[in-house]
Write an enzyme that holds these catalytic residues in place. Structure first.
Site, PDB file in Angstrom:
ATOM      1  N   GLU A  29       0.842  -1.215   0.000  1.00 23.44           N
ATOM      2  CA  GLU A  29       0.000   0.000   0.000  1.00 23.44           C
ATOM      3  C   GLU A  29       0.868   1.252   0.000  1.00 23.44           C
ATOM      4  O   GLU A  29       1.852   1.330   0.751  1.00 23.44           O
ATOM      5  CB  GLU A  29      -0.894  -0.038   1.242  1.00 23.44           C
ATOM      6  CG  GLU A  29      -2.270   0.515   1.003  1.00 23.44           C
ATOM      7  CD  GLU A  29      -3.070  -0.321   0.025  1.00 23.44           C
ATOM      8  OE1 GLU A  29      -3.116   0.061  -1.166  1.00 23.44           O
ATOM      9  OE2 GLU A  29      -3.660  -1.335   0.439  1.00 23.44           O
ATOM     10  N   THR A  31       2.831   2.119  -2.195  1.00 26.05           N
ATOM     11  CA  THR A  31       4.137   1.803  -2.787  1.00 26.05           C
ATOM     12  C   THR A  31       4.160   2.076  -4.284  1.00 26.05           C
ATOM     13  O   THR A  31       5.228   2.269  -4.856  1.00 26.05           O
ATOM     14  CB  THR A  31       4.501   0.321  -2.558  1.00 26.05           C
ATOM     15  OG1 THR A  31       3.358  -0.465  -2.917  1.00 26.05           O
ATOM     16  CG2 THR A  31       4.871   0.042  -1.120  1.00 26.05           C
ATOM     17  N   SER A 121     -11.636   1.045  -5.911  1.00 20.85           N
ATOM     18  CA  SER A 121     -11.253   1.469  -7.263  1.00 20.85           C
ATOM     19  C   SER A 121     -12.388   1.461  -8.266  1.00 20.85           C
ATOM     20  O   SER A 121     -12.230   0.977  -9.392  1.00 20.85           O
ATOM     21  CB  SER A 121     -10.100   0.619  -7.794  1.00 20.85           C
ATOM     22  OG  SER A 121      -8.972   0.840  -7.033  1.00 20.85           O
ATOM     23  N   SER A 123     -13.368   4.111  -9.677  1.00 22.79           N
ATOM     24  CA  SER A 123     -12.932   5.028 -10.741  1.00 22.79           C
ATOM     25  C   SER A 123     -12.062   4.309 -11.767  1.00 22.79           C
ATOM     26  O   SER A 123     -12.240   4.490 -12.970  1.00 22.79           O
ATOM     27  CB  SER A 123     -12.126   6.196 -10.183  1.00 22.79           C
ATOM     28  OG  SER A 123     -12.826   6.819  -9.166  1.00 22.79           O
ATOM     29  N   ASP A 167      -4.268   0.538  -9.625  1.00 15.69           N
ATOM     30  CA  ASP A 167      -5.695   0.235  -9.758  1.00 15.69           C
ATOM     31  C   ASP A 167      -6.085  -0.055 -11.205  1.00 15.69           C
ATOM     32  O   ASP A 167      -6.834  -0.993 -11.498  1.00 15.69           O
ATOM     33  CB  ASP A 167      -6.533   1.396  -9.206  1.00 15.69           C
ATOM     34  CG  ASP A 167      -6.168   1.743  -7.773  1.00 15.69           C
ATOM     35  OD1 ASP A 167      -5.532   0.902  -7.103  1.00 15.69           O
ATOM     36  OD2 ASP A 167      -6.509   2.852  -7.339  1.00 15.69           O
TER      37      ASP A 167
HETATM   38  C1  GLA Z   1      -5.170   4.604  -4.383  1.00 13.14           C
HETATM   39  C2  GLA Z   1      -4.383   4.936  -5.645  1.00 13.14           C
HETATM   40  C3  GLA Z   1      -3.365   3.838  -5.952  1.00 13.14           C
HETATM   41  C4  GLA Z   1      -2.491   3.541  -4.742  1.00 13.14           C
HETATM   42  C5  GLA Z   1      -3.356   3.333  -3.495  1.00 13.14           C
HETATM   43  C6  GLA Z   1      -2.522   3.195  -2.233  1.00 13.14           C
HETATM   44  O1  GLA Z   1      -5.934   3.454  -4.589  1.00 13.14           O
HETATM   45  O2  GLA Z   1      -5.251   5.067  -6.737  1.00 13.14           O
HETATM   46  O3  GLA Z   1      -2.585   4.210  -7.073  1.00 13.14           O
HETATM   47  O4  GLA Z   1      -1.549   4.547  -4.553  1.00 13.14           O
HETATM   48  O5  GLA Z   1      -4.260   4.396  -3.305  1.00 13.14           O
HETATM   49  O6  GLA Z   1      -1.782   2.029  -2.271  1.00 13.14           O
END
Ligand code: GLA
Length: 381
Positions: A29, A31, A121, A123, A167
């Site tokens: 996470e 990262t 996610s 989006s 994502d």
């Molecule tokens: C959101 C962002 C991802 C990632 C996570 C954290 O989901 O869209 O790109 O950075 O947060 O791991």
């Protein structure tokens, strides 16, 4: 079914239907924007698009979730703050054309069951679905990694959210019953099988991700600052936290304040956890995998400070249940969901006990989804 919705709104059946799933991140996470490692899985909650070509240059789009329509001109694509749900499709359409792909007008209906603003996610699913939709409708033959990058670009540059690449990548390239191990620097990846006797259980705290965007931007900046300090302290060419070892961090400890150090410590230790997690998942050693998930949560809570009292409560409740290997917050944080790895035969009782405990402790209702890892948009297309 989106086909029926399309038929109702536009009066004839669609030419193509495309689906794109949401995701849950098992570990890794915050990262991805540090060029690091992630291990997400696509889930069986998805956005579907149905559509048909038009002879002109207009796109008429209906959102089944918002029960609203809007239309735009492919030759003059602007952001629409009133119908913000249409901006993902607008951004994708704009950048595809900017890259030289010739689009035609279309009638489109889309919708799905990925909870919004829950850290799953939705989006990315809407963006990847939009790109995959044009790809299929117009037989564009797009390269999969290009689809991922273009979808992310729509989010970064058109919608204006500075997310990493995880994502979109997993929504496009996830595989059924597998997690996906991704190196966010060179975008090499491999699918890692999940054991059939284990379920991914997602607990939605019901708290929308307030603060998520502004705090996300703060974390991005802090990571960059930490990189500059570590490079100066070690005299090495450090491009991102991906290039940093725990020993470098120790060497740099006196050169930055404690807050910055803890931010960097989360990312550096999380990358190590992902590498170990992939190994133990491949060897079926889920007890250790669960420990790494737990450590990830502690690190996100204490070093990176992106958890919340609701997420911490869900994690604590989860760890008391029988059959649980590990529990952690998932996604950007500040609300949203936790992810739990639970023995399949214990998943239902786990879900009930956590929901009950959460209501007792905080007076809030948690929605619980027992998920199955699913194919990404480009895998099932
Ligand atoms: C959101 C962002 C991802 C990632 C996570 C954290 O989901 O869209 O790109 O950075 O947060 O791991």
């Amino acid at each position: 079914m989106i086909e029926e919705v399309f038929q109702q709104i536009f009066g004839s059946p669609p030419e193509v239907v495309v689906r794109a799933p949401g995701r849950v991140n098992l570990i890794g996470e915050h990262t991805d924007y540090n060029d690091g490692f992630v291990l997400p899985a696509a889930i069986d909650r998805e956005i579907t698009y149905a559509g048909r070509r038009r002879a002109d240059r207009r796109v008429r789009v209906y959102s089944d979730d918002f029960k609203a329509s809007v239309d735009f001109d492919l030759d003059d694509i602007q952001k629409d703050s009133e119908h913000a749900w249409s901006n993902f499709l607008r951004g994708v359409s704009k950048f595809l054309q900017a890259d030289g792909h010739r689009l035609t007008g279309a009638d489109i209906a889309f919708g799905g069951d990925v909870p919004r603003e829950a850290g799953l996610s939705s989006s990315a699913a809407v963006e990847v679905g939009a790109t995959a939709f044009w790809n299929k409708l117009l037989s564009l033959g797009l390269d999969p990694v290009y689809v991922v990058k273009l979808s992310r670009r729509a989010e970064n540059e058109f919608v204006g959210v500075p997310c990493g690449i995880m994502d979109q990548f997993i929504s496009a390239l996830g595989r059924r019953d597998h997690a996906l191990f991704l190196d966010c620097r060179d975008l090499t990846y491999r699918h890692v099988p999940l054991r059939a006797d284990v379920k991914i259980v997602v607990c939605n705290s019901g708290v929308k991700r307030a603060l998520a965007q502004s705090e996300y931007e703060v974390r991005l900046k802090q990571c960059r600052e930490a990189v500059a300090k570590i490079a100066a302290a070690t005299g090495r060419a450090v491009k991102s936290l991906r290039d940093v070892q725990l020993s470098d961090l120790e060497a740099a400890e006196g050169t930055m304040d404690n807050l910055l150090w803890r931010r960097a410590h989360h990312v550096v230790s999380e990358n190590q956890r992902v590498l170990e997690a992939v190994k133990v998942l491949e060897s079926g050693h889920l007890e250790r995998f669960g420990e790494l998930m737990n450590q990830s949560h502690e690190s996100l809570r204490d070093d990176y400070e992106v958890s919340s009292k609701e997420l911490d409560q869900l994690v604590e409740l989860a760890r008391r249940q029988p059959g649980v290997f590990g529990a952690r917050m998932t996604g950007a944080g500040f609300g949203g969901c936790t992810v739990n790895l639970v023995r399949a035969d214990a998943a239902e009782s786990f879900a009930q006990a956590v929901a009950l405990g959460y209501e007792k402790a905080l007076g809030l209702k948690a929605e619980i989804y027992v998920c199955r890892a699913s194919d990404g948009a480009l895998v099932s297309a």
